[in-house]
Design an enzyme around this catalytic site. Structure first.
Site, PDB file in Angstrom:
ATOM      1  N   GLU A   1      -6.481   2.002  -2.322  1.00 32.37           N
ATOM      2  CA  GLU A   1      -5.650   0.907  -2.811  1.00 32.37           C
ATOM      3  C   GLU A   1      -6.269   0.382  -4.095  1.00 32.37           C
ATOM      4  OE1 GLU A   1      -5.978  -2.865  -0.698  1.00 32.37           O
ATOM      5  OE2 GLU A   1      -7.498  -1.976   0.578  1.00 32.37           O
TER       6      GLU A   1
ATOM      7  N   ASN B   1      -7.219  -3.206  -5.966  1.00 33.40           N
ATOM      8  CA  ASN B   1      -7.316  -4.657  -5.848  1.00 33.40           C
ATOM      9  C   ASN B   1      -7.156  -5.269  -7.220  1.00 33.40           C
ATOM     10  OD1 ASN B   1      -7.732  -4.711  -3.057  1.00 33.40           O
ATOM     11  ND2 ASN B   1      -9.887  -4.203  -3.344  1.00 33.40           N
TER      12      ASN B   1
ATOM     13  N   LYS C   1       0.831  -1.202   0.000  1.00 38.26           N
ATOM     14  CA  LYS C   1       0.000   0.000   0.000  1.00 38.26           C
ATOM     15  C   LYS C   1       0.867   1.254   0.000  1.00 38.26           C
ATOM     16  CE  LYS C   1      -3.986  -2.171   1.979  1.00 38.26           C
ATOM     17  NZ  LYS C   1      -5.046  -2.183   2.966  1.00 38.26           N
TER      18      LYS C   1
ATOM     19  N   GLU D   1      -9.911   1.539  -5.264  1.00 35.84           N
ATOM     20  CA  GLU D   1     -10.739   1.930  -4.129  1.00 35.84           C
ATOM     21  C   GLU D   1     -10.394   3.338  -3.668  1.00 35.84           C
ATOM     22  OE1 GLU D   1     -11.658  -2.410  -2.149  1.00 35.84           O
ATOM     23  OE2 GLU D   1     -10.248  -1.089  -1.103  1.00 35.84           O
TER      24      GLU D   1
ATOM     25  N   ARG E   1      -7.769  -7.982  -8.775  1.00 35.05           N
ATOM     26  CA  ARG E   1      -8.514  -9.231  -8.924  1.00 35.05           C
ATOM     27  C   ARG E   1      -9.980  -8.897  -9.129  1.00 35.05           C
ATOM     28  NH1 ARG E   1     -10.997  -8.670  -4.033  1.00 35.05           N
ATOM     29  NH2 ARG E   1      -9.654  -7.879  -2.384  1.00 35.05           N
TER      30      ARG E   1
ATOM     31  N   HIS F   1     -14.552  -3.405   8.846  1.00 36.79           N
ATOM     32  CA  HIS F   1     -13.865  -3.235   7.562  1.00 36.79           C
ATOM     33  C   HIS F   1     -14.215  -4.334   6.557  1.00 36.79           C
ATOM     34  CE1 HIS F   1     -11.631  -0.125   9.564  1.00 36.79           C
ATOM     35  NE2 HIS F   1     -11.350  -0.978  10.528  1.00 36.79           N
TER      36      HIS F   1
ATOM     37  N   GLU G   1      -2.197   7.476   8.262  1.00 35.48           N
ATOM     38  CA  GLU G   1      -2.729   8.549   7.435  1.00 35.48           C
ATOM     39  C   GLU G   1      -3.901   9.177   8.184  1.00 35.48           C
ATOM     40  OE1 GLU G   1      -3.559   6.247   3.891  1.00 35.48           O
ATOM     41  OE2 GLU G   1      -5.588   5.825   4.572  1.00 35.48           O
TER      42      GLU G   1
END
Lengths: 530, 679
Positions: free
Chosen positions: B279, B281, B117, B267, B283, B227, B192
């Site tokens: 981030e 993904n 990340k 995202e 996939r 999450h 962050e």
């Protein structure tokens, strides 16, 4: 129960009687009363009906027998024991449960009569017996009426065992002295730990007899009997456990009904059962049509039963209705009084019909509303005794099962011919509207009055009309009271008073119970006087 | 190259989903399966299947070497990784390629690039994608709070913590690093700014390696628990056209920056109309069906096309309608979302118009890894199914989905179904007020919150009333004699019949008497009657039975007839009605005292004396290990541990005389390891 204004007077009267019946049943259920019930519960014990509820299969029916035993006597209604037919693991059993809240469950004369009746039903219908024992033995003040006849109870247990109808005793508390022979004579014995107490003589008696110091547990505790004497076959941890074990015992009896066919395919009655309450006149002098009862009690037209009721000989002897029907699929032959009086024709029709039922092994259902056999010169000369005797001969020697329902009147020899109590029907239930006596109260008082008047006239005395009126009223009142259902039920002259709307259910249960033994109609009757 | 036979290196619903497209395309399918999964539908539905011995992910679905060997053995020429497990393992992608198989996924370099990340953020910042500035925990000030600590290699919320007090920063960073190290094998964490009430919005992209990147709209996945996404929808509610366009544009830039090939998701964290890259993904996402429905695409087909080297074209039709997906989990939202296991005795979702594929028009799509009778274990992620509604508008989609879920028959396991229904009907959700802290902001009944909504009738009580009568009717129907006599008929009424029930499925734990739902009733000529017709326990003023059958009961509560569907299996009763699903367990009438021993108790097989005790309390034991020796009738009997575990109780010692059935020792079984597999 308050009836809406549009309720018929007949229904209102019947509802009043049913409310009174509920009250009497509640008295039996109350047992020894709140004080003793609370004390019993406080000891962690269950009431007899609570034990029964756990013993029988979920969703199954329980037909309590003789709930009003002892009614009108000095003893508590119900006679300190509950008897009835319950289904345990699919097996119809005679269940007998002492009520320890009533004088410790001690037996009084009515208890003994009720137990005899239960034993008779178990014997005649081949039912296993489960005894839920908690009784202090004989009620000592009345021992003279119990002790000698009471021995039959123990003999009955072993005779039942010999007849291959197993007996099970679940011992919840006291079962001492003679009472010890209930487990002693039973095939299977379960004792509840720290509760069951089974010995011939308790510590005081033992000390008196032999000088030995002992205690309850060593003389008759459950642990001792389970581990040492071997009288107990199973040691139950508590009451629930005893009932669980009892159910397992019955589950392993390999019970097979003689007539296992359970008829599932039948129609409900053609007419609404509620109508029964509108049917019975308050004054039994007024006849009612028993076909209206049959249409509300027997299977309706449907599969396997194209016609609900096939009447036999409908044009002959019309005061007695005879014919074939089914109840819960079981075939029955019905004899029902239509006009009260039985004449020669009715008596001969009945004798023939009873023989027909025996020929084809069909149980008979007697629906009583009779004032007896007709009297009078014409009828005496016509041979009413002979014909009445034929009917009584037939009903006495018939070997198919009989069930009697007292709907209304059941007077005089009519009670005999219609298979009253003395004629040993397998089951006999009474509606709250029924009355039974040697004759109607008014007639009986009138007869006494006429006889007295004739006697005084013969002596040339002036008849005391005032005294006569008093006598008549007194006799009428007494006979009326003694011919009512609660009184008769209290004396064990029936197996219970039922809501007419439950008649079909009661018959369904009774006929299913009857199927535990084979039905073999006879071809041998007494000599019919022609 | 054309793929002929494709292996899915995954399980459950995603395996079925990929197989579904393969069948459409004419590709043969290969499943791999663990021992625990052998009976699941995805194994049966594959043309051929290869067993991966064992149960834990580490033994099975995470064993890239075994999967590649399975592909070879089964004659597969391509591997699709699904999501989770090996889907974002660049190493696995290389293994597949090295084995000469086609990898249906992005290039390993892309996976690597986005795998960290910290690195990904730097890359995106360079490409002009907005990112949240990193905060150095060592020099953080009050003005930087709240902070979010994240694992660089993380996913699924693990290793992620919110810090609101400056004093906690160091310790939370340490904890997060520890968590990250154990979960991902990489302790790298970063901080962050934490955006309060932020929304999670992501954009679906597919790059074909020929210079085309398709942007297939965004998805809002804000409603999350721990999450983990719970509700996903497209389009994201309440976005201005400008914000939407800016998001799509940022996603396109992100994909182009790494020359992305295949399906991926970028995202973003969204607050108002500002957003930041979170981030990417690399996939297929769990929630891909909502995008498929609205865009009319088949993302797996697109993945296959890309893997086969084809050129992609933008979908012919403009996006249509609104789609909402929920993830149905075997979990207990009221008990910290605890995963549940057991047999799914019934699984029916009504009105499904398509499975693993888009319906011809608006409707309901079901992507489910299980079916009635499936065993749900604890080895893998507890997601049972995804239920997706597609409708012209968002309001209709929410209502349709809530309706279908509430009518679904899901028996045997506790699920989050009631929670999902409550969320979909929640005012905040309906109005589009969604954020990742939804469950912190709203108290929900399904999580043990106060009752709200229709009437005050207690669902458990009223369902227990229906269950009691259905059970009675069942018992009556099962009679061998007197079959047509009214159920529980009594000529002398002495007491009501009592049916004792407790809410929930049997789990072996003792129930406090307070929790017992006792239903008292009478039966007879006129049918069933409750002993307490004034129904105080129900929170109503009257209750009566209208119709009773073994599987269906109609009760009249306060003048309203309500039907209850009752399913009975042994002592377990599932009741479905407008009051929702209620699972009940019947308390037995009798308990055999011999059964009343703690689970794991070792009982004396016969009376005897203890001659040797081989273990101590608290000692771990292995299956078959002698625990103690009993001497009886001159014979010595060794009592051994029945399974691996720990001796938790040892009530006897040498020389003790014991009765048959006495408890000699209690062995508590060792917990089976459990791992999640999903991002």
């Amino acid at each position: 129960m308050t009836a809406p204004p549009d309720v018929s007077p007949r229904r209102a009267a019947m509802l009043d009687k049913l409310a009174a019946l509920d009250e009497e049943h509640a008295r039996a259920v109350a047992g020894g009363g709140p004080k003793y019930v609370d004390r019993h519960h406080a000891r962690g014990k269950l009431l007899p009906r609570e034990r029964i509820e756990l013993l029988v299969d979920e969703g199954s029916a329980f037909l309590e027998l003789s709930p009003l035993a002892g009614w009108g006597s000095e003893y508590t209604v119900g006679a300190s024991v509950v008897t009835g037919i319950g289904v345990i693991e699919g097996v119809e059993c005679m269940v007998i449960a002492n009520d320890a809240t009533v004088r410790g469950g001690a037996s009084n004369p009515w208890t003994v009569k009720k137990l005899f009746r239960a034993a008779q039903i178990a014997r005649e219908n081949r039912l296993p017996t489960v005894n839920l024992v908690e009784s202090g033995g004989a009620d000592l003040p009345s021992q003279k009426e119990i002790f000698i006849p009471g021995g039959e109870l123990f003999r009955g247990l072993t005779k039942a065992s010999a007849a291959k109808t197993p007996t099970v005793a679940l011992v919840f508390g006291n079962s001492t002295a003679g009472g010890a022979y209930v487990p002693g004579m039973s095939d299977y014995v379960v004792m509840v730990k720290e509760q069951a107490k089974v010995f011939l003589g308790g510590p005081p008696l033992v000390r008196m007899a032999t000088g030995e110091e002992s205690d309850d547990e060593s003389l008759g505790g459950a642990e001792m009997h389970a581990r040492t004497s071997g009288l107990a076959d199973y040691l139950a941890q508590d009451e629930h456990d005893a009932l669980r074990i009892g159910r397992r015992i019955v589950a392993r009896l390999n019970w097979r009904k003689a007539r296992p066919a359970d008829h599932d395919d039948f129609a409900e009655p053609d007419e609404d059962v509620e109508g029964l309450l509108d049917l019975i006149p308050e004054d039994l002098k007024e006849p009612f049509d028993p076909r209206e009862v049959i249409a509300r009690v027997c299977d309706g037209a449907g599969p396997g039963n194209r016609v609900a009721f096939d009447e036999f000989k409908p044009l002959y002897g019309t005061s007695l209705v005879t014919g074939w029907a089914r109840v819960h699929g079981h075939p029955v032959g019905i004899l029902a009084n239509a006009q009260g009086v039985l004449f020669s024709e009715e008596a001969q029709k009945a004798a023939q019909f009873i023989q027909l039922a025996n020929q084809v092994d069909v149980p008979l259902l007697f629906l009583h509303n009779t004032t007896g056999y007709m009297v009078g010169a014409e009828y005496e000369q016509g041979g009413i005794i002979k014909h009445g005797a034929m009917m009584i001969n037939a009903v006495s020697n018939s070997t198919v099962p009989h069930i009697s329902i007292m709907m209304g009147a059941s007077y005089g020899a009519g009670n005999y011919g219609m298979c009253g109590r003395a004629y040993d029907p397998r089951f006999l239930f009474t509606w709250p509207s029924a009355k039974s006596a040697v004759m109607g109260p008014q007639q009986l008082a009138g007869v006494l009055s006429i006889v007295a008047r004739a006697a005084s006239e013969a002596k040339g005395e002036v008849y005391d009309e005032a005294a006569d009126a008093g006598l008549r009223a007194y006799v009428e009142e007494q006979v009326e009271a003694e011919s009512l259902p609660f009184f008769l039920s209290g004396r064990l002259y029936d197996d219970g008073v039922i809501d007419p709307r439950d008649t079909r259910t009661v018959l369904g249960i009774a006929l299913s119970v009857i199927d535990n033994c084979p039905i073999e109609g006879t071809d041998r009757f007494g000599v019919f006087r022609m | 190259m054309t793929i002929r036979r494709l292996l899915v290196a995954n399980r459950g619903e995603i395996a079925r989903r990929v197989f579904r497209t393969c069948r459409t395309l004419g590709i043969e399918t290969v499943a791999v399966f663990s021992d625990a999964d052998a009976d699941l539908p995805f194994v049966r539905e594959a043309d051929v299947a290869v067993r991966l011995p064992g149960n834990t992910p580490a033994e099975t679905y995470l064993r890239g070497d075994l999967v590649v060997r399975a592909a070879r053995d089964a004659g597969a020429d391509a591997v699709h990784p699904g999501y989770g497990f090996l889907s974002e393992s660049a190493d696995f992608a290389r293994q597949v390629r090295d084995a000469g198989l086609t990898w249906v996924g992005p290039r390993p370099e892309s996976i690597d690039a986005m795998g960290s990340k910290v690195e990904a953020k730097k890359l995106m910042e360079k490409a002009g994608v907005p990112v949240l500035g990193e905060v150095d925990p060592a020099s953080a000030t009050e003005a930087d709070l709240p902070l979010l600590v994240k694992a660089s290699a993380g996913g699924g919320g693990r290793g992620m913590r919110v810090v609101r007090a400056l004093a906690d920063v160091a310790s939370q960073v340490e904890l997060a690093a520890h968590e990250a190290a154990s979960a991902f094998g990489d302790p790298t964490v970063f901080c962050e700014p934490y955006v309060e009430h932020g929304r999670h919005v992501e954009v679906q992209v597919v790059g074909d390696g020929h210079g085309h990147v398709l942007v297939l709209g965004e998805r809002d996945c804000s409603i999350q628990r721990r999450h983990q996404k719970v509700v996903e929808e497209t389009p994201a509610p309440g976005l201005s056209r400008e914000t939407q366009a800016a998001l799509h544009d940022a996603a396109r830039r992100a994909a182009e920056a790494i020359d992305y090939v295949g399906a991926g998701t970028v995202e973003f964290l969204l607050s108002g109309d500002r957003f930041w890259f979170l981030e990417m993904n690399t996939r297929l996402q769990v929630e891909h069906p909502v995008t498929e429905l609205v865009t009319g695409t088949d993302l797996v087909a697109l993945q296959v096309a890309v893997a086969e080297g084809r050129t992609l074209e933008a979908p012919a039709d403009a996006p249509r309608g609104h789609a909402v997906e929920v993830r149905l989990y075997a979990e207990d939202p009221a008990a910290g979302w605890q995963p549940q296991s057991g047999r799914l005795t019934r699984f029916d979702v009504p009105g499904v118009s398509a499975r693993f594929a888009n319906p011809a028009s608006y409707g309901l799509r079901l992507d489910s890894g299980v079916e009635t009778g499936s065993e749900v274990g604890t080895h893998y992620d507890a997601m049972l199914a995804k239920v997706v509604a597609w409708a012209p508008t968002r309001e209709e989609a929410l209502r349709r989905l809530a309706g279908a879920l509430s009518r679904a028959r899901i028996h045997g396991l506790r699920t989050n179904r009631d929670l999902l229904v409550e969320v979909l009907r929640h005012d905040a959700v309906v109005s589009g007020d969604v954020s990742t802290d939804f469950f912190e902001r709203h108290e929900l009944r399904a999580r043990g919150g106060a009752h709200r909504g229709r009437g005050a009738v207690d669902p458990a009580e009223v369902s227990a009333h229906a269950a009691a009568l259905a059970l009675a009717e069942r018992h009556a129907a099962g009679r061998r004699v007197q079959r047509r006599v009214p159920a529980a008929w009594r000529n002398v009424a002495s007491q009501p019949q009592v049916t004792r029930l407790v809410e929930g499925y049997p789990d072996g734990s003792r129930t406090a008497d307070d929790d017992v739902l006792d239903v008292e009733w009478y039966a007879g000529r006129d049918g069933y009657r409750f002993a307490h017709q004034d129904a105080p326990a129900l929170g109503a003023t009257s209750v009566r039975a209208v119709r009773v059958a073994p599987d269906r009961v109609t009760l009249q509560v306060d003048g309203v007839d309500t039907a209850f569907e009752v399913s009975v299996r042994g002592d377990v009763v599932d009741v479905d009605s407008v009051h929702g699903h209620v699972a009940l367990t019947r308390l037995p009438r009798f308990v055999d005292p011999a059964d009343q021993v703690a689970t794991g108790s070792l009982l004396a097989p016969m009376p005897g004396s203890v001659v040797r005790v081989a273990v101590e309390q608290g000692q771990p034991v292995a299956t078959g290990q002698p625990v103690l020796v009993l001497e009886a009738m001159k014979m010595q009997h060794t009592v051994a541990a029945p399974y691996d575990g720990t001796v938790t109780d040892l009530p006897v010692s040498v020389g003790d005389q014991v009765a048959a059935g006495a408890v000699l020792a209690v062995v508590h079984p060792r917990e089976a390891p459990s791992e999640g597999d999903q991002a």
